[in-house]
Design an enzyme around this catalytic site. Structure first.
Site, PDB file in Angstrom:
ATOM      1  CG  HIS A 102      -1.625   1.317   1.474  1.00 15.84           C
ATOM      2  ND1 HIS A 102      -2.770   1.348   0.853  1.00 15.84           N
ATOM      3  CD2 HIS A 102      -1.280   2.246   2.139  1.00 15.84           C
ATOM      4  CE1 HIS A 102      -3.395   2.700   1.098  1.00 15.84           C
ATOM      5  NE2 HIS A 102      -2.384   3.396   1.951  1.00 15.84           N
ATOM      6  CD  GLU A 103       2.221   3.531   3.921  1.00 14.50           C
ATOM      7  OE1 GLU A 103       2.153   4.648   3.061  1.00 14.50           O
ATOM      8  OE2 GLU A 103       0.895   3.383   4.303  1.00 14.50           O
ATOM      9  CG  HIS A 135       0.500   6.315  -0.700  1.00 15.79           C
ATOM     10  ND1 HIS A 135      -0.626   6.907  -1.178  1.00 15.79           N
ATOM     11  CD2 HIS A 135       0.114   5.606   0.732  1.00 15.79           C
ATOM     12  CE1 HIS A 135      -1.781   6.936  -0.053  1.00 15.79           C
ATOM     13  NE2 HIS A 135      -1.112   5.866   0.821  1.00 15.79           N
TER      14      HIS A 135
END
Length: 236
Positions: free
Chosen positions: A105-106, A109
């Site tokens: 998920h990071e 980004h």
């Protein structure tokens, strides 16, 4: 009595805000319990959180992003100022299914910034304004009450609205990062088919915290509008 909420029982707060606050507490508890549950499940391939983040970046052709360890738990984040993914001690070297999901998920980004994803660029651009609005809103409203200035009260409400805009923009950013993460996990075979739903549940639980934060902000904004909205027009 338009300002009754500041001097006595606030029905608007009870009806609008409290349910959303309860939702926010539930969402926080849910993400912690979900992460703790799947933190105990080690993925078959033995991929660590850091390796998962590297894989997501590699699949999307993103280079120049550092991946660093940071102390803590569930404080993982991507810092666009230094182009660095910081993974907590519970994620960085862990080979749990939950850690793979969070790390991916990071990395999602980082991919968003690399491809120029508009909502995340917009969020970064409005942060200074929204921080000011969040800090200034209630002082302006209180000062407006003391000065009997409806215009100042309305400015305070508008200032609070800026923080709501930030939450509104943040939600699609987070949902998109999770979508990118899950796509990379599935397409890259980072997790086995029976492990993938566990990572998805972890990210879905995390997404609910942003839904709840937006709900709280919208409820508070509506409360302020119902309590004080239109005072500036009444004074003219």
């Amino acid at each position: 009595m338009p300002y009754y909420g500041f001097y006595g029982f606030d029905m608007y707060y009870l009806v609008l805000v409290i349910p959303c606050v309860i939702l926010a507490f539930w969402a926080q508890a849910k993400v912690k319990s979900t992460f703790n549950r799947y933190e105990q499940v080690l993925n078959v391939r033995g991929i660590s959180g850091a390796q998962a983040a590297e894989a997501v970046l590699r699949q999307n052709g993103v280079t120049g992003v550092r991946i660093e360890w940071v102390a803590g738990k569930l404080n993982d984040h991507f810092d666009p100022r230094t182009n660095t993914i910081r993974l907590s001690s519970a994620v960085y070297s862990s080979t749990s299914v939950a850690s793979v999901g969070v790390a991916a998920h990071e990395a999602g980004h980082a991919v968003q910034y690399a491809v120029g994803y508009f909502p995340i660029r917009l969020r970064a651009a409005i942060i200074p304004v929204t921080q000011f609005g969040s800090a200034a809103a209630f002082p302006l409203i209180i000062l407006g009450l003391f000065m009997n200035s409806g215009i100042m009260i309305d400015i305070g409400i508008l200032a609070f609205g800026l923080s709501t805009v930030f939450q509104l923009v943040t939600l699609p950013v987070e949902l998109n990062a999770s979508r990118r993460a899950l796509a990379a996990i599935e397409e890259g075979g980072l997790l086995m088919p029976d492990e993938y739903p566990m990572a998805k549940k972890t990210l879905t639980a995390a997404a609910m915290t942003y839904v709840a934060a937006l709900a709280v902000s919208l409820a508070q904004l509506l409360r302020l509008v119902l309590l004080f909205g239109g005072r500036g027009r009444d004074d003219r």
